[in-house]
Enzyme design. Structure first.
Site, PDB file in Angstrom:
ATOM      1  N   SER A  40       0.715  -1.393   0.087  1.00 47.76           N
ATOM      2  CA  SER A  40      -0.060   0.154   0.019  1.00 47.76           C
ATOM      3  C   SER A  40       0.920   1.315  -0.036  1.00 47.76           C
ATOM      4  CB  SER A  40      -0.892   0.080   1.301  1.00 47.76           C
ATOM      5  OG  SER A  40      -1.687   1.220   1.258  1.00 47.76           O
ATOM      6  N   ASP A  41       0.546   2.313  -0.796  1.00 47.45           N
ATOM      7  CA  ASP A  41       1.029   3.463  -0.660  1.00 47.45           C
ATOM      8  C   ASP A  41       0.142   4.751  -0.724  1.00 47.45           C
ATOM      9  OD1 ASP A  41       4.294   4.591  -0.785  1.00 47.45           O
ATOM     10  OD2 ASP A  41       3.005   5.989  -2.078  1.00 47.45           O
TER      11      ASP A  41
END
Length: 195
Positions: A69-70
């Site tokens: 995730s970013d």
């Protein structure tokens, strides 16, 4: 056999969110270059980085089901990431004061053994209150949100910075869209509601 679930992140915030689902998981440091490419949109950036984190995690867990995730924010057309220090946090919050800001969180789920990748971007919109310089400085000093995109922790005192939040999943703003993740996991045969 269900592959081992791995969170490719050292973020305590993402780990705490994933724990809410009650699944056993490991974690690893994806250690990737998070620099944006020239003319890369916020959506493309977070999608690319989320995928890259899963691939980096797969080097440590070649049979794992890797979550990456970013997150970034966009203020006045400019991509904003983690402030990393007090001065930058104050600058980011000053820029956001009184504005409507969209956060983009890229989420990827990678089955390292089969090579199957599912990656999507989840937007979340934040309406900031008009904030004084004193309020911004006091908030930054109290919560020190130096490793949070946008310079706030919505799960804490940061909630006082906003007039309104808009999005499908408030967890997205903390860094891990759990509704989307549960959908992705279900596609891999993992039902978080099953016994």
């Amino acid at each position: 056999m269900t592959p081992q679930l791995i969170l490719a992140s050292t973020s305590v915030f993402r780990q705490a969110l994933l724990q809410k689902l009650g699944l056993a998981f490991g974690s690893c440091n994806p250690d990737i270059d998070e620099s944006p490419m020239t003319n890369e949109s916020a959506q493309d950036l977070v999608l690319r980085l989320a995928k890259a984190k899963t691939k980096a995690g797969a080097t440590h867990f070649p049979h794992g089901l890797i979550i990456g995730s970013d997150q970034v924010a966009v203020i006045d057309g400019k991509i904003i990431g983690k402030p990393l220090n007090r001065e930058n946090a104050i600058k980011q919050l000053s820029q956001a004061s009184g504005k409507v800001i969209t956060f983009y969180t890229g989420l990827a789920l990678y089955h390292a053994e089969t090579g199957e990748m599912n990656a999507q971007v989840e937007p979340f919109t934040v309406h900031f209150r008009q904030l004084s310089a004193a309020q911004i400085a006091a908030y930054v000093d109290k919560e020190q949100p130096f490793y949070c995109a946008g310079s706030f922790k919505s799960e804490g005192l940061g909630i006082a910075l906003f007039n309104r939040l808009e999005g499908r999943d408030p967890n997205t703003l903390i860094g891990l869209p759990l509704i989307l993740l549960t959908e992705m996991l279900l596609n891999q045969g993992i039902d978080v509601l099953a016994d």
